[in-house]
Scaffold this motif. Structure first.
Motif, PDB file in Angstrom:
ATOM      1  N   SER A   1       0.764  -1.100   0.118  1.00  0.00           N
ATOM      2  CA  SER A   1      -0.018  -0.178   0.060  1.00  0.00           C
ATOM      3  C   SER A   1       0.889   1.157   0.127  1.00  0.00           C
ATOM      4  N   SER A   2       1.938   1.320   0.703  1.00  0.00           N
ATOM      5  CA  SER A   2       2.733   2.299   0.778  1.00  0.00           C
ATOM      6  C   SER A   2       3.402   2.569  -0.717  1.00  0.00           C
ATOM      7  N   LEU A   3       3.778   1.739  -1.404  1.00  0.00           N
ATOM      8  CA  LEU A   3       4.376   1.806  -2.570  1.00  0.00           C
ATOM      9  C   LEU A   3       3.574   2.370  -3.529  1.00  0.00           C
ATOM     10  N   ILE A   4       2.096   1.818  -3.520  1.00  0.00           N
ATOM     11  CA  ILE A   4       1.178   2.111  -4.347  1.00  0.00           C
ATOM     12  C   ILE A   4       0.705   3.724  -4.149  1.00  0.00           C
ATOM     13  N   GLN A   5       0.796   3.940  -2.758  1.00  0.00           N
ATOM     14  CA  GLN A   5       0.556   5.601  -2.468  1.00  0.00           C
ATOM     15  C   GLN A   5       1.727   6.563  -2.971  1.00  0.00           C
ATOM     16  N   SER A   6       2.899   5.827  -2.603  1.00  0.00           N
ATOM     17  CA  SER A   6       3.996   6.824  -3.292  1.00  0.00           C
ATOM     18  C   SER A   6       3.981   6.906  -4.499  1.00  0.00           C
ATOM     19  N   ALA A   7       3.586   6.153  -5.343  1.00  0.00           N
ATOM     20  CA  ALA A   7       3.681   6.124  -6.849  1.00  0.00           C
ATOM     21  C   ALA A   7       2.531   7.018  -7.434  1.00  0.00           C
ATOM     22  N   GLY A   8       1.462   7.427  -6.391  1.00  0.00           N
ATOM     23  CA  GLY A   8       0.202   8.057  -6.848  1.00  0.00           C
ATOM     24  C   GLY A   8      -0.474   7.259  -7.925  1.00  0.00           C
ATOM     25  N   ALA A   9      -0.515   6.246  -7.817  1.00  0.00           N
ATOM     26  CA  ALA A   9      -1.411   5.353  -8.671  1.00  0.00           C
ATOM     27  C   ALA A   9      -2.960   5.784  -8.803  1.00  0.00           C
ATOM     28  N   ASP A  10      -3.217   6.024 -10.163  1.00  0.00           N
ATOM     29  CA  ASP A  10      -4.693   6.094 -10.529  1.00  0.00           C
ATOM     30  C   ASP A  10      -5.263   4.769 -11.292  1.00  0.00           C
ATOM     31  N   GLN A  11      -4.087   3.895 -11.664  1.00  0.00           N
ATOM     32  CA  GLN A  11      -4.346   2.679 -12.054  1.00  0.00           C
ATOM     33  C   GLN A  11      -3.512   1.605 -11.273  1.00  0.00           C
ATOM     34  N   LEU A  12      -4.152   0.685 -10.863  1.00  0.00           N
ATOM     35  CA  LEU A  12      -3.439  -0.545 -10.165  1.00  0.00           C
ATOM     36  C   LEU A  12      -3.931  -1.949 -10.821  1.00  0.00           C
ATOM     37  N   VAL A  13      -2.830  -2.629 -11.196  1.00  0.00           N
ATOM     38  CA  VAL A  13      -2.858  -3.686 -12.090  1.00  0.00           C
ATOM     39  C   VAL A  13      -2.263  -4.929 -11.297  1.00  0.00           C
ATOM     40  N   THR A  14      -2.942  -6.137 -11.421  1.00  0.00           N
ATOM     41  CA  THR A  14      -2.332  -7.159 -10.691  1.00  0.00           C
ATOM     42  C   THR A  14      -2.914  -8.314 -11.346  1.00  0.00           C
ATOM     43  N   GLN A  15      -2.734  -9.462 -10.892  1.00  0.00           N
ATOM     44  CA  GLN A  15      -3.233 -10.893 -11.262  1.00  0.00           C
ATOM     45  C   GLN A  15      -4.630 -11.251 -10.763  1.00  0.00           C
ATOM     46  N   ASP A  16      -5.039 -12.286 -10.926  1.00  0.00           N
ATOM     47  CA  ASP A  16      -6.505 -12.793 -10.973  1.00  0.00           C
ATOM     48  C   ASP A  16      -6.774 -12.890  -9.398  1.00  0.00           C
ATOM     49  N   PHE A  17      -7.389 -11.686  -8.795  1.00  0.00           N
ATOM     50  CA  PHE A  17      -7.939 -11.899  -7.764  1.00  0.00           C
ATOM     51  C   PHE A  17      -9.277 -12.627  -7.323  1.00  0.00           C
ATOM     52  N   MET A  18      -9.930 -12.937  -8.606  1.00  0.00           N
ATOM     53  CA  MET A  18     -11.335 -13.447  -8.386  1.00  0.00           C
ATOM     54  C   MET A  18     -11.159 -15.056  -8.491  1.00  0.00           C
ATOM     55  N   GLY A  19      -9.829 -15.630  -8.915  1.00  0.00           N
ATOM     56  CA  GLY A  19      -9.613 -17.008  -9.025  1.00  0.00           C
ATOM     57  C   GLY A  19      -9.435 -17.453  -7.520  1.00  0.00           C
ATOM     58  N   THR A  20      -9.215 -18.874  -7.458  1.00  0.00           N
ATOM     59  CA  THR A  20      -9.032 -19.609  -6.301  1.00  0.00           C
ATOM     60  C   THR A  20      -7.950 -20.698  -6.309  1.00  0.00           C
ATOM     61  N   TYR A  21      -7.344 -20.951  -5.375  1.00  0.00           N
ATOM     62  CA  TYR A  21      -6.374 -21.841  -5.258  1.00  0.00           C
ATOM     63  C   TYR A  21      -6.693 -23.090  -5.969  1.00  0.00           C
ATOM     64  N   GLY A  22      -5.911 -23.913  -6.821  1.00  0.00           N
ATOM     65  CA  GLY A  22      -6.296 -25.201  -7.451  1.00  0.00           C
ATOM     66  C   GLY A  22      -6.873 -24.966  -8.588  1.00  0.00           C
ATOM     67  N   ASP A  23      -7.263 -23.931  -9.212  1.00  0.00           N
ATOM     68  CA  ASP A  23      -7.963 -23.703 -10.422  1.00  0.00           C
ATOM     69  C   ASP A  23      -7.145 -23.715 -11.600  1.00  0.00           C
ATOM     70  N   GLY A  24      -5.935 -24.084 -11.309  1.00  0.00           N
ATOM     71  CA  GLY A  24      -4.781 -24.331 -12.392  1.00  0.00           C
ATOM     72  C   GLY A  24      -3.921 -23.216 -12.641  1.00  0.00           C
ATOM     73  N   ASP A  25      -4.073 -22.116 -11.784  1.00  0.00           N
ATOM     74  CA  ASP A  25      -3.156 -20.883 -11.903  1.00  0.00           C
ATOM     75  C   ASP A  25      -2.267 -21.222 -10.850  1.00  0.00           C
TER      76      ASP A  25
END
Length: 335
Positions: free
Chosen positions: A153-177
């Motif tokens: 969160s500190s890194l995100i805030q210091s960068a002043g992000a208006d767009q935050l991009v990551t991986q699949d937070f809707m998926g679940t463990y064991g789904d092939g990812d």
């Protein structure tokens, strides 16, 4: 320091090649548009191997980003500035709007079981509460789940992000990812929610998109392939030719990019939470663990398994347990 007049994008990924494989061409478009682009790579991507391997992967990421930016592969190193957690930030010399941060937490293995060389630790085990802390691969610091969320969160805030991009937070463990992909995404979602500046969080599919139809143009596919082959010479486990990448399935990602979810954060933007202003009582509370009734309204989204000290727990009650909020004056609720 670079001007971010075109906006700021922060990418948070698990491994050195994840942004290249799963979030491109959006990544290349952000770099080309002049936006500030900082990518935080959470694990060392060591795959249970020695330092020469994971350090080589870092070099590959830098080469790929320089290739995408169209400038020389020359970087300036500094510390990322998080107290108690030293980690390098590399800024691209020929395009100062582009930077990379390497956190160097151990790779957790595909299923989250970890590797013997790093004590079988993993981000998944940390997230699920089966280990209390995880040490970075060079031993320079360690993190609880709360530490890790706060650092991101500190890194995100210091960068002043208006767009935050990551991986699949809707998926679940064991789904092939990969377990690191999901855990990194879960951590990023929590860290983004803790950033008070309004921004958009976008999660991208990872391994699971390989079975979906190709959806990128020929030019985007070619550019993505070029970025891959800038990275690959530094990773001896990566495919090094088109035919080899077609054989092992890596080439499938060159022609695909899929968003899994997009949300606005923080979710309470524009509202005032009156719950913490109340006097809180409950049918019972676990004082021995600090899980008191007031923790239900402490303003933190964390709870088990991330940080159980931010939640209320009864003393083993089931049906009939209750929580009561009482205010000293009437409150107007809008949602």
């Amino acid at each position: 320091q670079a001007s971010c007049a075109q906006g700021s994008s922060v990418y948070v990924v698990a491994h050195a090649d994840d942004s290249i494989l799963f979030q491109d061409p959006t990544l290349q478009q952000d770099i080309s548009s002049g936006r500030c682009v900082e990518t935080i790579i959470v694990t060392a991507g060591d795959d249970g191997q020695g330092s020469s391997y994971w350090m080589g992967r870092e070099k590959g990421t830098k080469a790929a980003y320089a290739q995408m930016a169209g400038v020389s592969n020359t970087w300036t190193q500094a510390d990322a500035g998080i107290a108690g957690h030293p980690m390098p930030r590399f800024t691209l010399t020929g395009k100062a709007t582009v930077s990379l941060v390497f956190m160097r937490i151990p790779d957790g293995n595909l299923d989250g079981s970890g590797f013997a060389s790093t004590g079988f630790t993993s981000l998944q085990k940390l997230w699920q509460g089966t280990i209390p802390t995880i040490a970075v691969i060079d031993g320079s610091s360690s993190y609880t789940t709360g530490d890790l969320i706060n650092t991101l969160s500190s890194l995100i805030q210091s960068a002043g992000a208006d767009q935050l991009v990551t991986q699949d937070f809707m998926g679940t463990y064991g789904d092939g990812d990969h377990s690191d992909h999901h855990t990194t995404a879960y951590l990023t979602e929590a860290a983004g929610q803790a950033d008070p500046t309004p921004h958009t969080l976008t999660g991208y599919l990872d391994y699971t998109m390989s079975s979906l139809p190709a959806n990128l143009s020929a030019s985007d596919t070619q550019a993505k392939q070029a970025a891959w082959f800038a990275y690959a010479p530094f990773d001896p486990l990566a495919c090094q030719t088109v035919s080899a990448c077609q054989a092992n399935g890596e080439a499938l990602y060159w022609s695909r990019e899929y968003v899994s979810a997009t949300v606005q954060q923080p979710s309470t933007t524009g509202t005032t939470n009156v719950a913490p202003l109340a006097t809180v009582t409950a049918s019972s509370q676990n004082t021995s663990t600090g899980q008191t009734a007031a923790k239900a309204v402490d303003g933190s989204i964390l709870g088990y398994p991330a940080d159980y000290t931010h939640e209320w727990a009864t003393l083993g009650q089931g049906a009939g347990a209750w929580l009561n909020l009482a205010w000293s004056s009437p409150q107007t609720l809008t949602s």
